[in-house]
Design a protein around this motif. Structure first.
Motif, PDB file in Angstrom:
ATOM      1  N   GLY A   6      12.094  -8.132  -9.822  1.00 43.95           N
ATOM      2  CA  GLY A   6      10.675  -8.190 -10.147  1.00 43.95           C
ATOM      3  C   GLY A   6       9.902  -9.301  -9.498  1.00 43.95           C
ATOM      4  O   GLY A   6       8.719  -9.446  -9.738  1.00 43.95           O
ATOM      5  N   GLY A   7      10.540 -10.117  -8.673  1.00 44.29           N
ATOM      6  CA  GLY A   7       9.813 -11.205  -8.025  1.00 44.29           C
ATOM      7  C   GLY A   7       9.531 -12.338  -8.991  1.00 44.29           C
ATOM      8  O   GLY A   7      10.051 -12.401 -10.103  1.00 44.29           O
ATOM      9  N   LEU A   8       8.663 -13.267  -8.585  1.00 52.22           N
ATOM     10  CA  LEU A   8       8.334 -14.401  -9.434  1.00 52.22           C
ATOM     11  C   LEU A   8       7.390 -13.983 -10.554  1.00 52.22           C
ATOM     12  O   LEU A   8       6.579 -13.077 -10.398  1.00 52.22           O
ATOM     13  CB  LEU A   8       7.680 -15.503  -8.596  1.00 52.22           C
ATOM     14  N   LEU A  17      -2.318  -7.508  -0.091  1.00 52.78           N
ATOM     15  CA  LEU A  17      -1.122  -8.026   0.574  1.00 52.78           C
ATOM     16  C   LEU A  17       0.104  -7.202   0.196  1.00 52.78           C
ATOM     17  O   LEU A  17       0.994  -6.974   1.025  1.00 52.78           O
ATOM     18  CB  LEU A  17      -0.930  -9.497   0.224  1.00 52.78           C
ATOM     19  N   ARG A  18       0.150  -6.753  -1.049  1.00 54.54           N
ATOM     20  CA  ARG A  18       1.235  -5.856  -1.455  1.00 54.54           C
ATOM     21  C   ARG A  18       1.204  -4.578  -0.618  1.00 54.54           C
ATOM     22  O   ARG A  18       2.238  -4.118  -0.109  1.00 54.54           O
ATOM     23  CB  ARG A  18       1.106  -5.500  -2.936  1.00 54.54           C
ATOM     24  N   LYS A  19       0.019  -4.019  -0.473  1.00 51.13           N
ATOM     25  CA  LYS A  19      -0.131  -2.772   0.276  1.00 51.13           C
ATOM     26  C   LYS A  19       0.255  -2.959   1.740  1.00 51.13           C
ATOM     27  O   LYS A  19       0.961  -2.132   2.326  1.00 51.13           O
ATOM     28  CB  LYS A  19      -1.575  -2.282   0.167  1.00 51.13           C
ATOM     29  N   LYS A  20      -0.206  -4.045   2.353  1.00 53.40           N
ATOM     30  CA  LYS A  20       0.075  -4.281   3.764  1.00 53.40           C
ATOM     31  C   LYS A  20       1.556  -4.572   4.005  1.00 53.40           C
ATOM     32  O   LYS A  20       2.106  -4.190   5.041  1.00 53.40           O
ATOM     33  CB  LYS A  20      -0.777  -5.437   4.278  1.00 53.40           C
ATOM     34  N   THR A  21       2.199  -5.247   3.063  1.00 53.33           N
ATOM     35  CA  THR A  21       3.636  -5.489   3.197  1.00 53.33           C
ATOM     36  C   THR A  21       4.397  -4.167   3.196  1.00 53.33           C
ATOM     37  O   THR A  21       5.312  -3.950   4.012  1.00 53.33           O
ATOM     38  CB  THR A  21       4.141  -6.386   2.049  1.00 53.33           C
ATOM     39  N   GLU A  22       3.994  -3.264   2.302  1.00 52.71           N
ATOM     40  CA  GLU A  22       4.618  -1.940   2.257  1.00 52.71           C
ATOM     41  C   GLU A  22       4.367  -1.180   3.565  1.00 52.71           C
ATOM     42  O   GLU A  22       5.262  -0.513   4.082  1.00 52.71           O
ATOM     43  CB  GLU A  22       4.051  -1.149   1.074  1.00 52.71           C
ATOM     44  N   HIS A 163       6.729 -13.000  -3.947  1.00 50.03           N
ATOM     45  CA  HIS A 163       5.915 -12.327  -4.956  1.00 50.03           C
ATOM     46  C   HIS A 163       5.861 -10.821  -4.773  1.00 50.03           C
ATOM     47  O   HIS A 163       5.732 -10.088  -5.746  1.00 50.03           O
ATOM     48  CB  HIS A 163       4.490 -12.898  -4.943  1.00 50.03           C
ATOM     49  N   VAL A 164       5.936 -10.347  -3.543  1.00 57.45           N
ATOM     50  CA  VAL A 164       5.891  -8.900  -3.311  1.00 57.45           C
ATOM     51  C   VAL A 164       7.291  -8.292  -3.356  1.00 57.45           C
ATOM     52  O   VAL A 164       7.531  -7.308  -4.053  1.00 57.45           O
ATOM     53  CB  VAL A 164       5.214  -8.578  -1.959  1.00 57.45           C
ATOM     54  N   LEU A 165       8.224  -8.893  -2.620  1.00 60.90           N
ATOM     55  CA  LEU A 165       9.552  -8.290  -2.471  1.00 60.90           C
ATOM     56  C   LEU A 165      10.611  -8.902  -3.373  1.00 60.90           C
ATOM     57  O   LEU A 165      11.728  -8.388  -3.454  1.00 60.90           O
ATOM     58  CB  LEU A 165       9.999  -8.398  -1.009  1.00 60.90           C
TER      59      LEU A 165
END
Length: 355
Positions: A6-8, A17-22, A163-165
């Motif tokens: 679940g990350g931090l 940023l979550r979307k762009k990482t995906e 935080h994302v991964l």
């Protein structure tokens, strides 16, 4: 580098940023070949840290990622590799793949900053992760993870990794990211609230600020650098515009060091030109006072305009920027003087030579 469920907690990462990482990871799946991760040539600590962590992000997700630095690392980055990572500088780089369909470029504002790898990057699936206020690569990117409000790219990749991964970073990697932030914020002078929050998290997870500061500390200057500073001072062309002093000079090496030295002499803005083979490089440094009071942005107002005028690429931050153009040193020198003087006149000032 391992994943934590679940990350931090108390995550404050923006949704984009979550979307762009995906999107980056989906593009890696589409590429299907080794992915090249790179930063700008003579990679500084922020470029080193960001590129290294992106490589780890991709590898932790099951993709073959190779770390390649065009023209190697800066001296500060080499010290970090030795003192923080316990490796030799060459050991952090991988052999470039013979065939690749994707590149991730970090902390780089223009193709020219990629040197001999520029053509490769522009002809494959391109991901750009950057924070410069203007970026020519973003419009060419398949995925752009771009935040000009970030004070360092290390901030963005830290959020992506943790935080994302949900990756758990080892201490040397935490310290590498902290070093990238310390370096690009000039020891936190240019920080904002998010910068300091991330730095605090890095410390809470085990990074040592003392070790980072020690590794970043410049060693005593060798004679060639001292000579370059003296030559830069001797060759200065300086002007005064109102209360501001602007200096122009040319050297063969150590451009950034020469610029810092001339700022310490009393200049408000320094432009240093150097000839490197078929290219002429330009480095600019400015005090905060002239940037704020005149609304000056070195990257946009000087370096980008210079590259448009003579060809090449340029950009950077408000107080620190650079350009690389294909013109003679004499031509570049006279053109950058003209551009700076025209900017000063646009602010109602009349530049006069200091004799």
């Amino acid at each position: 580098m391992t994943r934590q469920q679940g990350g931090l907690k108390n995550s404050y990462v923006p949704e984009w940023l979550r979307k762009k990482t995906e999107e980056m990871l989906n593009l890696a799946e589409e590429a299907g070949t080794p992915i090249v991760v790179m930063g700008h040539r003579n990679a500084d600590p922020d470029a080193l840290a960001a590129a290294y962590v992106v490589k780890e992000i991709l590898r932790s997700s099951g993709y073959d990622a190779r770390l390649v630095f065009p023209e190697g690392l800066s001296q500060a980055s080499k010290r970090l590799v030795r003192d923080i990572m316990g490796k030799e500088p060459g050991d952090v780089e991988d052999e470039p793949p013979e065939e690749s369909a994707m590149a991730v470029v970090v902390d780089t504002a223009s193709p020219e900053q990629l040197g001999e790898l520029a053509n490769f990057a522009l002809n494959v699936l391109l991901v750009v992760i950057d924070h410069h206020s203007s970026n020519k690569l973003v419009e060419r990117a398949k995925v752009a993870i771009y935040d000009p409000h970030a004070r360092a790219v290390s901030e963005l990749v830290y959020l992506m990794a943790t935080h994302v991964l949900g990756l758990r970073l080892e201490k040397p990697v935490l310290e590498l990211l902290l070093a990238g932030i310390v370096y690009d914020t000039r020891h936190f002078i240019l920080s904002n609230a998010r910068t300091l929050r991330i730095a605090a998290e890095l410390l809470e997870q085990g990074a040592s600020l003392e070790r980072v500061l020690k590794a970043l500390q410049s060693p005593p200057m060798e004679p060639p650098e001292r000579i370059a500073r003296i030559k830069g001072a001797k060759r200065m062309h300086s002007i005064r515009a109102g209360d501001y002093i602007i200096a122009f000079t040319h050297v063969g090496a150590y451009e950034s060091s020469v610029a810092r030295a001339i700022l310490d002499l009393g200049a408000d803005l320094v432009i240093v030109v150097s000839e490197r083979g078929s290219e002429t490089r330009v480095v600019g440094r400015a005090r905060k006072s002239i940037v704020e009071k005149l609304g000056l942005h070195l990257g946009r107002d000087i370096m980008e305009q210079l590259s448009r005028s003579l060809g090449g690429g340029g950009g950077g931050h408000a107080q620190a920027a650079g350009a690389s153009v294909r013109a003679s040193l004499e031509r570049v020198f006279s053109e950058v003087v003209r551009i700076v003087e025209n900017f000063l006149r646009s602010r109602g000032l009349q530049p006069q030579p200091i004799t």
